[in-house]
Design a protein around this motif. Structure first.
Motif, PDB file in Angstrom:
ATOM      1  N   SER A  62       0.794  -1.230   0.000  1.00  7.46           N
ATOM      2  CA  SER A  62       0.000   0.000   0.000  1.00  7.46           C
ATOM      3  C   SER A  62       0.825   1.279   0.000  1.00  7.46           C
ATOM      4  O   SER A  62       0.292   2.350  -0.237  1.00  7.46           O
ATOM      5  CB  SER A  62      -0.907   0.019   1.229  1.00  7.46           C
ATOM      6  N   GLY A  63       2.107   1.175   0.310  1.00  4.18           N
ATOM      7  CA  GLY A  63       2.914   2.365   0.539  1.00  4.18           C
ATOM      8  C   GLY A  63       3.007   2.713   2.010  1.00  4.18           C
ATOM      9  O   GLY A  63       3.670   3.673   2.388  1.00  4.18           O
ATOM     10  N   GLY A  64       2.351   1.917   2.854  1.00  5.86           N
ATOM     11  CA  GLY A  64       2.418   2.107   4.296  1.00  5.86           C
ATOM     12  C   GLY A  64       3.580   1.361   4.911  1.00  5.86           C
ATOM     13  O   GLY A  64       4.216   0.506   4.281  1.00  5.86           O
ATOM     14  N   LYS A  65       3.850   1.654   6.163  1.00  7.83           N
ATOM     15  CA  LYS A  65       5.023   1.110   6.848  1.00  7.83           C
ATOM     16  C   LYS A  65       4.963  -0.399   7.025  1.00  7.83           C
ATOM     17  O   LYS A  65       5.974  -1.098   6.878  1.00  7.83           O
ATOM     18  CB  LYS A  65       5.181   1.789   8.219  1.00  7.83           C
ATOM     19  N   PHE A  86       4.574  -8.059  -5.929  1.00 12.17           N
ATOM     20  CA  PHE A  86       4.228  -6.938  -5.056  1.00 12.17           C
ATOM     21  C   PHE A  86       3.187  -6.100  -5.790  1.00 12.17           C
ATOM     22  O   PHE A  86       3.452  -5.561  -6.874  1.00 12.17           O
ATOM     23  CB  PHE A  86       5.478  -6.134  -4.723  1.00 12.17           C
ATOM     24  N   VAL A  87       1.992  -5.995  -5.210  1.00  7.96           N
ATOM     25  CA  VAL A  87       0.842  -5.447  -5.936  1.00  7.96           C
ATOM     26  C   VAL A  87       0.206  -4.312  -5.151  1.00  7.96           C
ATOM     27  O   VAL A  87      -0.010  -4.409  -3.937  1.00  7.96           O
ATOM     28  CB  VAL A  87      -0.206  -6.543  -6.214  1.00  7.96           C
ATOM     29  N   PHE A  88      -0.116  -3.230  -5.864  1.00  7.72           N
ATOM     30  CA  PHE A  88      -0.667  -2.009  -5.286  1.00  7.72           C
ATOM     31  C   PHE A  88      -2.014  -1.705  -5.918  1.00  7.72           C
ATOM     32  O   PHE A  88      -2.182  -1.831  -7.130  1.00  7.72           O
ATOM     33  CB  PHE A  88       0.312  -0.853  -5.534  1.00  7.72           C
ATOM     34  N   ASN A  89      -2.986  -1.310  -5.083  1.00  8.16           N
ATOM     35  CA  ASN A  89      -4.284  -0.861  -5.574  1.00  8.16           C
ATOM     36  C   ASN A  89      -4.307   0.661  -5.613  1.00  8.16           C
ATOM     37  O   ASN A  89      -4.331   1.317  -4.566  1.00  8.16           O
ATOM     38  CB  ASN A  89      -5.413  -1.346  -4.664  1.00  8.16           C
ATOM     39  N   TYR A 101       6.838   6.951  -3.410  1.00 10.29           N
ATOM     40  CA  TYR A 101       7.423   6.010  -2.461  1.00 10.29           C
ATOM     41  C   TYR A 101       7.352   4.578  -2.987  1.00 10.29           C
ATOM     42  O   TYR A 101       8.284   3.787  -2.812  1.00 10.29           O
ATOM     43  CB  TYR A 101       6.712   6.113  -1.122  1.00 10.29           C
ATOM     44  N   LEU A 102       6.245   4.234  -3.636  1.00  7.07           N
ATOM     45  CA  LEU A 102       6.109   2.884  -4.183  1.00  7.07           C
ATOM     46  C   LEU A 102       7.141   2.619  -5.266  1.00  7.07           C
ATOM     47  O   LEU A 102       7.638   1.494  -5.412  1.00  7.07           O
ATOM     48  CB  LEU A 102       4.693   2.683  -4.720  1.00  7.07           C
ATOM     49  N   GLY A 229      -2.813   5.594   3.240  1.00  2.00           N
ATOM     50  CA  GLY A 229      -3.521   5.105   2.071  1.00  2.00           C
ATOM     51  C   GLY A 229      -4.169   6.264   1.335  1.00  2.00           C
ATOM     52  O   GLY A 229      -3.496   7.145   0.817  1.00  2.00           O
ATOM     53  N   CYS A 230      -5.485   6.288   1.292  1.00  2.00           N
ATOM     54  CA  CYS A 230      -6.181   7.410   0.662  1.00  2.00           C
ATOM     55  C   CYS A 230      -5.795   8.709   1.376  1.00  2.00           C
ATOM     56  O   CYS A 230      -5.620   8.732   2.593  1.00  2.00           O
ATOM     57  CB  CYS A 230      -7.692   7.208   0.751  1.00  2.00           C
TER      58      CYS A 230
END
Length: 331
Positions: A62-65, A86-89, A101-102, A229-230
């Motif tokens: 998610s880009g979170g820690k 590694f998958v991001f929505n 960051y991603l 996230g959002c």
């Protein structure tokens, strides 16, 4: 009335999972299927078990820690031979810092973070629904996180994938009761293993693995964000939103635009991104045409948060500090 695309359930297990999504949109759980239609099988793996070597790992990123810590551990320290994805929505509602960051995370991993695209952006979905999501109708999680990931997995034709979730028990009492190994609810006719490898980690361990691999956490954490996230989430705290307004000169105009566009589609003629009672009633600046109650548009929220009379409500000074991390990242 509930959103017309969401099937509500009285099953306690599914309600619990739905509440987990309220707290963390990173979770990949389908919670909208009635228990009378499909029954969730028990995952018999024990807490210390590892995936079978031939299972594809779908790492929700998610880009979170926490999801970044999980990705780093899986890629560099787990010793697992499994193929990893590694998958991001992308919801279309992320801060540019998160998207950047991603890219950085992918560079460190030596593997691109892939995107599971949604059919709509957050704004487009809200316009389609003629309202913003809320705690009772969290359709953003379903349509921007769960369904896109389901579609992405189905398109890969994996035989026996494992969905890896970066959630931690420390984050909430509900997460503390979650198992390390679990199953999805039969999405697309299949039951996928869910593995939460960092469930028992402390926040200190999360940031320690960032340091070991020379990866700075998402810069939003140093701006006072608790979650990244959002941007902003509909459940953002007042202090965190105030920090966002002070650091992002374009945020107010962006949220005004979103409210105006969704308001055009709404039969009420108005839509607010935050709950109607987000700020004290004396700051409300509009009336709900159906209930007759006063509500707060983003302008009212901004006036409350940025008014000089309200400075003492928050734990920051009038000047914007260089670092406002909730996790002591600047110490």
């Amino acid at each position: 009335m509930p959103d017309d695309d969401i099937v509500l359930t009285s099953d306690p297990r599914q309600i619990g999972l739905f509440m987990e999504e309220m707290e963390d949109c990173d979770a990949f759980e389908s919670t909208t299927q009635p228990s009378s239609i499909i029954k969730r099988p028990k995952n018999n793996r024990k807490e210390g078990d590892l995936p079978s070597p031939d299972q594809e790992l779908v790492v929700a990123t998610s880009g979170g820690k926490d999801s970044a810590a999980m990705a780093l551990w899986l890629r560099f320290e787990s010793g697992l031979p499994n193929p990893m994805h590694f998958v991001f929505n992308n919801t279309g509602h992320e801060h540019p810092f998160t998207l950047g960051y991603l890219k950085t995370l992918g560079d460190v991993l030596g593997q691109e973070v892939e995107e599971a695209p949604a059919q709509y952006t957050f704004l487009e979905l809200a316009i389609k629904k003629k309202r913003f999501p809320s705690s009772m109708t969290r359709f953003c999680t379903e349509h921007l996180k769960i369904l896109p990931m389901q579609r992405w997995i189905a398109e890969q034709n994996f035989i026996d994938p494992v969905i890896c979730q970066g959630v931690r028990a420390e984050e909430s009492a509900r997460r503390a009761k979650m198992p390390v190994w679990d199953n999805t609810l039969g999405d697309f006719g299949n039951f996928y293993d869910i593995w939460r490898p960092v469930l028992r980690w402390s926040v200190e361990e999360v940031f320690a693995i960032h340091k070991r691999h020379d990866l700075e956490p998402n810069p939003l954490y140093k701006m006072g964000a608790g979650r990244v996230g959002c941007w902003p989430c509909i459940h953002v705290g007042l202090g965190e939103l105030r920090n966002a307004f002070r650091r992002d000169a374009d945020l107010l105009d962006r949220l005004r635009h979103m409210e105006a566009e969704v308001g055009k589609a709404s039969p009420r003629g108005i839509a607010t991104i935050f709950r109607p009672n987000f700020v004290p009633e004396r700051f409300h600046d509009a009336v709900d045409s159906v209930s007759g109650k006063t509500i707060c548009t983003i302008d009212a929220v901004h006036a409350y948060l940025m008014g000089t009379d309200n400075l003492t409500l928050f734990d920051d000074d009038e000047d914007v500090p260089t670092c406002m991390s909730q996790y002591g990242l600047c110490e």
